[in-house]
Design a protein around this motif. Structure first.
Motif: not given
Lengths: 418, 364
Positions: A380-382, A384, B257, B260-261, B264-265
């Motif tokens: 999901q994080r990838n 998004f 990554q 990116k994560h 996202t948070d």
């Protein structure tokens, strides 16, 4: 499909409410958690599901937007929205057929041949046929396109060998959409074909999967020399990835619809009761834990409303939907973690047949799947970050390599180099 | 915030953004802080002429929504003008003031001819004692007030012997009031300690009757959330832009990554902060009783998560984020300070527990 006048829609809604009052009164949505589904002993539940689905279909409430020639009512989206809204206060026994009707039926409509649509869609809508999707494989993990179920042409039949896993209620299904690999010499996405598989065939062995909480909600399927007629190809040979992508998109849109129809995600009554049982309801730390879950519940509810609205009106791009899963999963897990903390010693050991006393431990264990199933939190994080924020895609070591040259799970002791 | 009145709010937002980027960009906040300058009264008058200082005097629905939108824009530039406090004062005077008080204050306040602020006196935290005496009201104690040394009139919160809250409009340069400028965490919030050494105020300076509560604190709380939201959203945008351009080990940072994560948070916290803040502001705007709970939820959530966003923004900048010259710490300061005023996370969680556990236990 023609547009509807306000009056027509209102009349439709009124008739629907009347029908629901007469036929669906016993199914008003219950309070509290939904008990887990068991993969074994489902026959009665599925019989009831099929019966109610038939009733819905006969009354004109199944396949509302599906073309009439395939057994639907051919109405516009507006009518579907009316139904979703009115039905949101209910939990029909036919919810067991949600995947069959809303995903598999829609995939056939989008990608199936006329013959396939004519043969199956009406029966799916009426509950006569129950369908399943067989996407996950034990070796695949999050990499759906790396499936290794093999399909080999033999005359006018394909012979399938492989394993599928994490299917719900496979033993109760009649048919399945089953992607398999038909070409190993091309990159992974290009060698996949989707088949309609008869789940009652010999050559399919279904075994329940036991979960960490002791429940058995899912099955694993073993396909051994399973014969499938060539006419059962959905879409084109080796064009199956388009169908799978379409299926995922249909699934994504449908679960977005369910989210808007659903009522508020619960409250802190259970947690308060747990604290009281432990004599901790005046304890400052316990009260803070409960309040923090309440905040998270409200926050999730409000986030869902806002993001759904913003995606619908174009303010946010569709990639923002991933935030809703992340938020929901975090909420489910945090609530279970707090319940465990409040229950304390009572969650360490409890009277053997006391289902209520077992709840904190069981729901904690069950909640661990929330961040794994349906697209893991990491995926999901990838997604998004790539779709919503436009950041570069993950590097992939296998994107353009023939599938038979790609690295698979390592056997202990072997060198990592191919 | 929520926009049921067509594009009006979008217009308010656009106008505010344009005005602030032209007349009060973040660079100005920094320069004024470093020069330890006094308020620019010309800028204040301009804000008055935009209608920003008495948005709440005519009624709540449109005014609260507009002020919520403006608060976000103020946060996005870490503005150092006490716009929110001025609105709280003008609303209180409009609702509770005597005819004399309304005549004296409302028009000059609206025009930006007067600077008015207020302390953030939480009921269980009031440090000023009020005693009615023969010719007035005697005040003793201390309060900390935004721009307390520069304001022309300050609405202070005091406690009577019987525990009731009494609020008074204290004109600047009242005899016996000693103002000391303090050093602030937030470049854009300049505080002064006001010491009241047996100061006598006129009975006409009392605002309303003791115990009157028009929900000012709740309103201020929701607006502070909107301000933090604006600051956090801007800090995030700056950080995301940097992640798209900064190259390390031959790749842009935003392609890793873990970055990116992280982003996202941060997006999840931001979007949720927006959702809870909008819900609180909307509820207050229409007088929905749910505003009590929603404001607490908003403050509890935003006070925890906006700092997470801001801290991650600093982190993702690496060492450049630790320099004085980079703007990112101005956002951090605003967001951290906002989290600590008008009730921190713990205080609001306590209040929420009282609300929801009583509700839960009431169910048979």
């Amino acid at each position: 499909m023609t547009g509807a006048s306000d009056r027509q829609v209102m009349e439709y809604a009124a008739a629907l409410r009347e029908w629901l009052r007469e036929h669906a009164a016993p199914y008003r949505r219950p309070e509290g958690p939904i008990p887990p589904r068991s993969a074994t002993g489902e026959d009665a539940a599925f019989a009831e599901a099929r019966r109610f689905q038939a009733e819905l279909h006969a009354a004109g409430y199944a396949g509302i937007t599906v073309p009439r020639e395939y057994g639907g009512q051919g109405l516009s989206e507006e009518y579907q929205r009316v139904f979703d809204r009115e039905a949101s206060g209910y939990r029909f026994p036919s919810y067991l057929l949600d995947v069959s009707v809303n995903i598999c039926g829609q995939v056939l409509l989008a990608y199936g041949s006329d013959e396939q649509k004519t043969r199956h869609v009406r029966r799916i809508l009426s509950g006569e046929e129950v369908w399943l999707q067989l996407l996950s494989e034990p070796s695949g993990g999050s990499d759906l396109a790396a499936l290794v179920t093999r399909a080999t042409l033999d005359g006018d039949q394909y012979v399938l060998n492989g394993e599928k896993t994490w299917s719900t209620s496979a033993a109760s299904a009649d048919f399945a959409l089953c992607p398999a690999r038909t070409d190993w010499t091309v990159p992974k996405h290009q060698g996949i074909t989707v088949f309609i598989v008869d789940m009652r065939s010999p050559g399919i062995e279904i075994r329940p999967i036991k979960q960490i909480d002791g429940e058995m909600e899912f099955c694993q399927e073993y396909l051994t020399d399973l014969s499938v007629p060539a006419a059962n190809v959905v879409g084109t040979l080796n064009g199956g990835w388009t169908v799978v992508r379409g299926l995922l998109e249909i699934e994504h849109r449908w679960s977005g619809r369910r989210t808007t129809g659903r009522r508020a995600p619960g409250d802190v009554r259970w947690l308060t009761a747990l604290a009281a049982q432990a004599g901790r309801d005046t304890d400052v730390a316990a009260r803070k834990l409960i309040a923090s879950v309440h905040v998270q519940l409200r926050a999730h509810e409000l986030l869902t409303a806002r993001v759904t609205r913003a995606i619908a009106n174009g303010e946010l791009n569709a990639g923002y939907g991933a935030l809703l899963k992340l938020s929901n999963d975090a909420l489910v897990q945090r609530r279970a973690e707090v319940a465990l903390a409040l229950a304390g010693a009572r969650a360490v050991a409890w009277a053997p047949d006391d289902a209520e006393a077992a709840r904190p431990a069981r729901s904690f264990l069950n909640s661990r799947s929330a961040s794994i199933a349906g697209g893991s939190s990491e995926i999901q994080r990838n997604n998004f970050s790539e779709r919503a924020l436009g950041l570069p895609r993950e590097a992939a070591a296998d994107r353009d390599i023939p599938f038979d040259e790609v690295l698979h799970d390592l056997v202990r002791g072997e060198d990592a180099r191919a | 915030m929520g926009d049921p009145i067509g594009g009006e709010l979008a217009l308010v937002r656009r106008t505010a953004r344009r005005f602030l980027s032209d007349r009060a960009p973040i660079a100005r906040t920094r320069n004024e802080y470093e020069a330890d300058a006094l308020m620019d009264r010309e800028l204040w008058r301009e804000m008055g002429s935009l209608g920003w200082l008495t948005l709440l005097a005519d009624g709540d629905e449109i005014g609260i929504r507009a002020l919520g939108a403006i608060a976000e824009e103020l946060g996005a530039v870490v503005c150092d003008q006490p716009v929110l406090m001025a609105n709280i004062v003008s609303r209180a005077v409009a609702r509770l003031g005597s005819a004399d008080q309304r005549d004296l204050y409302l028009t000059p306040l609206a025009a930006g001819e007067l600077i008015a602020t207020t302390d953030l006196g939480a009921a269980d935290d009031v440090a000023l004692e009020a005693t009615p005496i023969a010719n007035g009201i005697r005040l003793r104690g201390e309060v900390i007030v935004e721009r307390g040394d520069e304001a022309d009139v300050i609405l202070v919160t005091s406690k009577l012997a019987d525990g009731r809250i009494a609020r008074l409009l204290v004109p600047a340069r009242t005899a016996g009031v000693c103002a000391t400028r303090l050093s602030p965490l937030d470049f854009g919030r300049r505080y002064a300690r006001l010491s009241f050494d047996d100061v006598t105020l006129d009975p006409g300076d009392l605002l309303g009757d003791p115990g009157d509560d028009e929900g000012d604190m709740r309103l201020a709380t929701a607006l502070i959330c909107a301000e933090s939201l604006g600051a956090a959203a801007k800090a995030f945008d700056i950080t995301l832009a940097y992640m798209r351009t900064r190259v390390v080990f031959g790749r842009i940072l935003g392609s890793y990554q873990v970055i990116k994560h992280r982003l996202t948070d941060m997006s999840l916290w931001l979007e949720t902060s927006r959702a809870v803040t909008e819900a609180a502001v909307d509820a207050l705007a229409v007088g929905d009783p749910a505003a009590v709970e929603l404001t607490r939820v908003a403050k509890a959530y935003v006070s925890e998560k906006a700092p997470f966003v801001a801290r991650d923004c600093v982190q993702l900048h690496g060492s450049i984020g630790f320099t004085w010259e980079h703007d990112i710490h101005l956002y951090l300061r605003r967001i951290e300070a906002n989290a600590l005023i008008l009730g921190d996370v713990d205080e609001h969680l306590r209040g929420i527990a009282d609300l929801v556990m009583a509700r839960a236990e009431a169910v048979p």
